[in-house]
Design an enzyme around this catalytic site. Structure first.
Site, PDB file in Angstrom:
ATOM      1  N   GLY A  12       0.812  -1.201  -0.037  1.00  0.00           N
ATOM      2  CA  GLY A  12      -0.007   0.053   0.124  1.00  0.00           C
ATOM      3  C   GLY A  12       0.840   1.208   0.120  1.00  0.00           C
ATOM      4  N   ASP A  13       0.074   2.308  -0.128  1.00  0.00           N
ATOM      5  CA  ASP A  13       0.745   3.782  -0.342  1.00  0.00           C
ATOM      6  C   ASP A  13       1.844   3.748  -1.275  1.00  0.00           C
ATOM      7  OD1 ASP A  13      -0.875   4.167   2.047  1.00  0.00           O
ATOM      8  OD2 ASP A  13       0.606   3.298   3.222  1.00  0.00           O
ATOM      9  N   GLY A  15       1.657   5.233  -4.190  1.00  0.00           N
ATOM     10  CA  GLY A  15       1.331   6.307  -4.858  1.00  0.00           C
ATOM     11  C   GLY A  15       0.283   5.977  -5.991  1.00  0.00           C
ATOM     12  N   LYS A  16      -0.585   5.095  -5.518  1.00  0.00           N
ATOM     13  CA  LYS A  16      -1.797   4.817  -6.721  1.00  0.00           C
ATOM     14  C   LYS A  16      -2.671   5.997  -6.988  1.00  0.00           C
ATOM     15  CE  LYS A  16      -3.013   1.860  -3.550  1.00  0.00           C
ATOM     16  NZ  LYS A  16      -2.122   1.965  -2.699  1.00  0.00           N
ATOM     17  N   GLY A  40      -5.831   5.834   1.957  1.00  0.00           N
ATOM     18  CA  GLY A  40      -5.592   7.139   1.856  1.00  0.00           C
ATOM     19  C   GLY A  40      -4.776   7.419   0.946  1.00  0.00           C
ATOM     20  N   HIS A  41      -5.196   8.461  -0.137  1.00  0.00           N
ATOM     21  CA  HIS A  41      -4.504   8.642  -1.157  1.00  0.00           C
ATOM     22  C   HIS A  41      -4.121  10.244  -1.296  1.00  0.00           C
ATOM     23  CE1 HIS A  41      -5.658   4.820  -2.623  1.00  0.00           C
ATOM     24  NE2 HIS A  41      -6.827   5.180  -2.703  1.00  0.00           N
ATOM     25  N   THR A  42      -2.813  10.648  -1.411  1.00  0.00           N
ATOM     26  CA  THR A  42      -2.475  12.081  -1.331  1.00  0.00           C
ATOM     27  C   THR A  42      -2.073  12.467  -2.774  1.00  0.00           C
ATOM     28  OG1 THR A  42      -1.674  11.771   0.916  1.00  0.00           O
ATOM     29  CG2 THR A  42      -0.961  13.814  -0.472  1.00  0.00           C
ATOM     30  N   GLN A 223      -5.672  -0.299  -1.076  1.00  0.00           N
ATOM     31  CA  GLN A 223      -4.266  -1.389  -0.660  1.00  0.00           C
ATOM     32  C   GLN A 223      -3.567  -1.662  -1.652  1.00  0.00           C
ATOM     33  OE1 GLN A 223      -8.229  -1.619   0.509  1.00  0.00           O
ATOM     34  NE2 GLN A 223      -7.335  -0.102   1.473  1.00  0.00           N
ATOM     35  N   THR A 298      -1.738   8.483   5.676  1.00  0.00           N
ATOM     36  CA  THR A 298      -2.674   9.559   5.225  1.00  0.00           C
ATOM     37  C   THR A 298      -3.927   9.326   6.114  1.00  0.00           C
ATOM     38  OG1 THR A 298      -1.732   9.319   2.985  1.00  0.00           O
ATOM     39  CG2 THR A 298      -3.483  10.655   3.175  1.00  0.00           C
ATOM     40  N   GLY A 301      -2.305   8.268  10.326  1.00  0.00           N
ATOM     41  CA  GLY A 301      -0.993   9.527  10.813  1.00  0.00           C
ATOM     42  C   GLY A 301       0.137   8.511  11.388  1.00  0.00           C
ATOM     43  N   LYS A 330       8.748   7.687  -6.457  1.00  0.00           N
ATOM     44  CA  LYS A 330       9.698   7.912  -5.227  1.00  0.00           C
ATOM     45  C   LYS A 330      11.038   7.773  -5.510  1.00  0.00           C
ATOM     46  CE  LYS A 330       6.624   9.022  -1.474  1.00  0.00           C
ATOM     47  NZ  LYS A 330       6.112   8.672  -0.190  1.00  0.00           N
ATOM     48  N   LEU A 331      11.377   7.712  -6.738  1.00  0.00           N
ATOM     49  CA  LEU A 331      12.722   7.420  -6.857  1.00  0.00           C
ATOM     50  C   LEU A 331      13.546   8.693  -6.337  1.00  0.00           C
ATOM     51  CD1 LEU A 331      14.789   5.574  -8.489  1.00  0.00           C
ATOM     52  CD2 LEU A 331      14.620   7.235 -10.340  1.00  0.00           C
TER      53      LEU A 331
HETATM   54  P1  GDP Z   1      -1.807   5.759  -2.276  1.00  0.00           P
HETATM   55  O1  GDP Z   1      -2.489   5.207  -0.997  1.00  0.00           O
HETATM   56  O2  GDP Z   1      -0.911   4.334  -3.089  1.00  0.00           O
HETATM   57  O3  GDP Z   1      -2.344   6.487  -3.291  1.00  0.00           O
HETATM   58  O4  GDP Z   1      -0.342   6.482  -1.773  1.00  0.00           O
HETATM   59  P2  GDP Z   1       0.001   7.513  -0.720  1.00  0.00           P
HETATM   60  O5  GDP Z   1      -0.877   8.615  -1.113  1.00  0.00           O
HETATM   61  O6  GDP Z   1      -0.721   6.908   0.570  1.00  0.00           O
HETATM   62  O7  GDP Z   1       1.146   7.790  -0.353  1.00  0.00           O
HETATM   63  C1  GDP Z   1       1.967   8.269  -1.500  1.00  0.00           C
HETATM   64  C2  GDP Z   1       2.705   9.426  -0.984  1.00  0.00           C
HETATM   65  O8  GDP Z   1       3.787   9.626  -1.840  1.00  0.00           O
HETATM   66  C3  GDP Z   1       1.584  10.602  -1.257  1.00  0.00           C
HETATM   67  O9  GDP Z   1       2.171  11.548  -0.204  1.00  0.00           O
HETATM   68  C4  GDP Z   1       2.346  11.029  -2.752  1.00  0.00           C
HETATM   69  O10 GDP Z   1       1.991  12.612  -2.705  1.00  0.00           O
HETATM   70  C5  GDP Z   1       3.696  10.703  -2.487  1.00  0.00           C
HETATM   71  N1  GDP Z   1       4.342  10.600  -3.843  1.00  0.00           N
HETATM   72  C6  GDP Z   1       3.621   9.860  -4.868  1.00  0.00           C
HETATM   73  N2  GDP Z   1       4.740   9.780  -6.081  1.00  0.00           N
HETATM   74  C7  GDP Z   1       5.815  10.569  -5.297  1.00  0.00           C
HETATM   75  C8  GDP Z   1       7.083  10.593  -5.907  1.00  0.00           C
HETATM   76  O11 GDP Z   1       7.584  10.047  -7.252  1.00  0.00           O
HETATM   77  N3  GDP Z   1       8.053  11.174  -5.326  1.00  0.00           N
HETATM   78  C9  GDP Z   1       7.697  11.662  -4.058  1.00  0.00           C
HETATM   79  N4  GDP Z   1       8.609  12.158  -3.306  1.00  0.00           N
HETATM   80  N5  GDP Z   1       6.482  11.498  -3.234  1.00  0.00           N
HETATM   81  C10 GDP Z   1       5.635  11.054  -4.104  1.00  0.00           C
HETATM   82  P1  IMO Z   2      -3.888   2.400   0.803  1.00  0.00           P
HETATM   83  O1  IMO Z   2      -5.112   2.485  -0.359  1.00  0.00           O
HETATM   84  C1  IMO Z   2      -1.407   0.756   3.636  1.00  0.00           C
HETATM   85  C2  IMO Z   2      -3.425  -1.892   6.513  1.00  0.00           C
HETATM   86  C3  IMO Z   2      -3.626  -1.485   7.840  1.00  0.00           C
HETATM   87  C4  IMO Z   2      -3.735  -3.046   8.422  1.00  0.00           C
HETATM   88  C5  IMO Z   2      -4.270  -3.846   7.474  1.00  0.00           C
HETATM   89  C6  IMO Z   2      -5.817  -4.247   7.815  1.00  0.00           C
HETATM   90  O2  IMO Z   2      -3.775   4.094   1.074  1.00  0.00           O
HETATM   91  O3  IMO Z   2      -2.432   2.062  -0.030  1.00  0.00           O
HETATM   92  P2  IMO Z   2      -7.874  -2.512   7.597  1.00  0.00           P
HETATM   93  O4  IMO Z   2      -8.444  -1.306   8.225  1.00  0.00           O
HETATM   94  O5  IMO Z   2      -7.941  -2.658   6.043  1.00  0.00           O
HETATM   95  O6  IMO Z   2      -8.746  -3.845   8.166  1.00  0.00           O
HETATM   96  O7  IMO Z   2      -6.499  -2.904   8.137  1.00  0.00           O
HETATM   97  O8  IMO Z   2      -4.088  -3.404   6.225  1.00  0.00           O
HETATM   98  N1  IMO Z   2      -4.102  -1.078   5.525  1.00  0.00           N
HETATM   99  C7  IMO Z   2      -3.072  -0.406   4.566  1.00  0.00           C
HETATM  100  N2  IMO Z   2      -1.832  -0.156   4.671  1.00  0.00           N
HETATM  101  N3  IMO Z   2      -2.236   1.474   2.841  1.00  0.00           N
HETATM  102  C8  IMO Z   2      -3.538   1.304   2.795  1.00  0.00           C
HETATM  103  O9  IMO Z   2      -4.312   1.699   1.808  1.00  0.00           O
HETATM  104  C9  IMO Z   2      -4.275   0.213   3.685  1.00  0.00           C
HETATM  105  N4  IMO Z   2      -5.419   0.043   4.072  1.00  0.00           N
HETATM  106  C10 IMO Z   2      -5.495  -1.107   4.956  1.00  0.00           C
HETATM  107  O10 IMO Z   2      -2.615  -0.628   8.320  1.00  0.00           O
HETATM  108  O11 IMO Z   2      -2.281  -3.395   8.482  1.00  0.00           O
HETATM  109 MG    MG Z   3      -2.138   5.453   0.959  1.00  0.00          MG
END
Ligand code: GDP
Ligand code: IMO
Ligand code: MG
Length: 427
Positions: A12-13, A15-16, A40-42, A223, A298, A301, A330-331
C-alpha cells in the site's frame, strides 16, 4: 474500449492516487473496486494537497466520472464529509456514481473492529479501525447492509434486525459492550438515504455501456497485492481483494474487458500495521527513508515501517496481477544515498528462495539477500526523460525492471503531478 486496472504492488501507499490522477483527462471514468476509507491517497496538484479516502482519485479530474463499485464498503458519514470537503475547495463532485450493491459500514462494525483489535492484544492486525473487516465479514456471512437497502425502510429494518440478532450476541457476551438498538441503526443509516439516492445506479450496467461506447475506464485499487485477503500476507491483510482479479468482481465487468494492468511500486518498501516485512530497516537507514519520503499514514497518521526494495515481492505482484506496466514512484527519495541495497532473494533456514516462500511461517523467517547498487547525489526532481537522470539512477531503474519482469513505463521523481518521467504511454 480500454479498461485499465491500476493496483499497488507492495503493502500500500505506493502512490496509486498520483498515478490515477496522472492518467487524467484521457480517462472517462475511474472506478474504486475494493476497500473503503481505510485507504488514503495524497494527490498534489499545482502545490495544492488533496487527501482522498473513499472517493476514487478520478474525482479531481474534470470530465472524469468517479464510480464507487459494488466491491467497496462505504462509511456514509465519511462519504458526505469528503464530498463536502471537496465542494468547499471548488471541486465538482456531481458526477459521482455509487453502486446499489455496495455494502455500507454501520457504526457497530467500527466498534467491533476496535474492540476485536484490543481483544487480540499482541496478535492484533493493526487495522485502521474503520470497520472494514467486520463489514466484509458480514457480506460473506450474508448479514450485510447494502446501499439499496436504505431506500425501503421496512427492508432496512429487517436487515438491521437480522444483523443485530447476531452482532449483539458478540458485542454483549464476548466484548462486554451494550447491545445496539435496531432503531438507532435504522435512524443512523436512513439519515443519508435521501442525499444518496440520486447517486445510486447499476454501475455494472453503466460500465458495460461506457466500454461498449469506446470510453476509457480505470479500475483503481485501494490497498495492495500483499494486503490482498487471498494473495497477501494473511492474516496481516485487509479483508478485500486488492489484486487485479478483484477489479472484475468489485466492479461487475468481466476479465475479457481488461486491456492493461498497471502496478504502482515504490523505489523502496513501506508497510503500515503488523505482519512480516523482510527488508524492514529498524535503524537510522529506516528513519532516513521515513523522513525523506514523508512516510506517515494518510489515514491514521501512523509512521510507516520502511525498508529497501524487495524484488521478489514486486515480481510476485507481476505474476498474480498479470502486470503489463509498472509506475515506479519516489525514486527521488533515494537521492543522496552512497549505495542502495535491493533484496534479490530470501534466505529461509539456510535455503535460498528466489520467489516468495509457500508458507507464511517461512516468509516470517525470511531474511533478505541483498545486491548493492551504486547511489547518486544529484537532485532528480526536475528530470522529465530517462536521459535527464544521472547514470546511477537510470541504472537503478533498469536493474529493477529486469528483476520485476515487466516494463517500468512511468517514474515518479516528486509528489507533484508534473514531477514525472513518462517512458511510454499507459493509454
Ligand atoms: P496511495 O495510497 O498508493 O495512493 O499512496 P499515498 O498517497 O498513501 O502515499 C504516497 C505518497 O507519496 C503521497 O504523499 C504522494 O504525494 C507521494 N508521492 C507519490 N509519488 C511520489 C514521487 O514520485 N516522489 C515523492 N517524493 N513523493 C511521491
Ligand atoms: P492505501 O489504499 C497501507 C492495512 C492496515 C492494516 C491492514 C488491515 O492507502 O494503499 P484494515 O483497516 O484494512 O482492516 O487494516 O491493512 N491497510 C493499509 N496499509 N495503505 C492502505 O491503503 C491500507 N489499508 C489498509 O494498516 O495493517
Ligand atoms: Mg495510501
Amino acid at each position: 474500449m480500454p479498461a485499465i486496472v491500476l493496483i499497488g504492488a507492495q503493502w500500500g501507499d505506493e502512490g496509486k492516487g498520483k498515478a490515477t490522477d496522472l492518467l487524467g483527462s484521457r480517462v472517462d471514468a475511474v472506478v474504486k473496486f475494493n476497500g473503503g476509507n481505510n485507504a488514503g491517497h495524497t494527490i498534489v496538484i499545482e502545490g495544492e494537497k488533496y487527501a482522498l479516502h473513499l472517493l476514487p482519485s478520478g474525482i479531481l479530474t474534470p470530465g472524469c466520472a468517479p464510480i464507487i463499485g459494488n466491491g467497496v464498503v462505504i462509511d456514509l458519514g465519511v462519504l458526505f464529509e469528503e464530498i463536502d470537503g471537496l465542494n468547499a475547495r471548488g471541486v465538482d463532485t456531481s458526477e459521482l456514481v455509487v453502486s446499489a450493491n455496495a455494502h455500507v459500514i454501520p457504526s457497530y462494525n467500527r466498534t467491533l473492529d476496535k474492540v476485536t483489535e484490543r481483544f487480540l492484544g499482541n496478535s492484533k492486525i493493526g487495522t485502521t479501525g474503520r470497520g472494514i473487516g467486520p463489514t466484509y465479514a458480514d457480506k460473506m456471512s450474508r448479514i450485510g447492509i447494502r446501499v439499496q437497502d436504505l431506500f425501503d425502510e421496512d427492508v432496512l429494518r429487517a436487515k438491521v434486525s437480522g444483523a443485530l440478532n447476531l452482532k449483539n450476541q458478540v458485542l454483549v457476551k464476548i466484548y462486554n459492550r451494550k447491545a445496539v438498538e435496531v432503531e438507532s441503526v435504522v435512524a443512523e443509516l436512513s439519515a443519508y438515504a435521501e442525499r444518496l439516492r440520486p447517486m445510486v445506479t447499476d454501475t455494472s450496467l453503466l460500465l458495460d455501456e461506457m466500454l461498449s461506447a469506446g470510453k476509457t475506464v480505470v479500475l483503481e485499487a485501494g490497498q495492495a497485492t500483499l494486503l490482498d485477503v487471498d494473495h497477501g500476507t494473511y492474516p496481516f491483510v485487509t479483508s478485500s481483494n486488492a489484486t487485479a482479479g478483484g477489479a472484475c468482481t468489485g466492479s461487475g465487468i468481466p476479465p475479457t474487458r481488461i486491456t492493461r494492468v498497471v502496478a504502482v511500486v515504490k523505489a523502496y518498501t513501506t508497510r503500515v500495521g503488523q505482519g512480516p516485512f523482510p527488508t524492514e530497516l529498524l535503524d537510522e537507514a529506516g528513519d532516513r527513508l521515513r523522513e525523506a519520503g514523508a512516510e506517515f499514514g494518510t489515514t491514521t497518521g501512523r509512521p510507516r515501517r520502511c525498508g529497501w526494495f524487495d524484488a521478489p515481492v514486486a515480481r510476485y505482484a507481476t505474476r498474480v496481477n498479470g502486470v503489463t506496466d509498472f509506475v515506479l514512484t519516489k525514486l527521488d527519495v533515494l537521492t543522496g544515498l552512497a549505495e542502495v541495497p535491493v533484496c534479490v532473494a530470501y534466505d529461509v533456514d539456510g535455503v535460498r528462495h528466489d520467489e516468495l516462500p509457500m508458507t507464511q511461517a517461512e516468509f516470517a523467517r525470511a531474511t533478505p539477500i541483498y545486491e548493492t547498487l551504486p547511489g547518486w547525489s544529484e537532485d532528480i526532481s526536475g528530470a522529465r526523460t530517462l536521459d535527464d537522470l544521472p547514470r546511477n539512477a537510470r541504472d537503478y531503474v533498469l536493474a529493477l525492471e529486469k528483476m520485476i519482469k515487466a516494463p517500468i513505463s512511468v517514474i515518479g521523481v516528486g509528489p507533484g503531478r508534473d514531477e514525472t518521467i513518462a517512458v511510454r504511454d499507459l493509454i
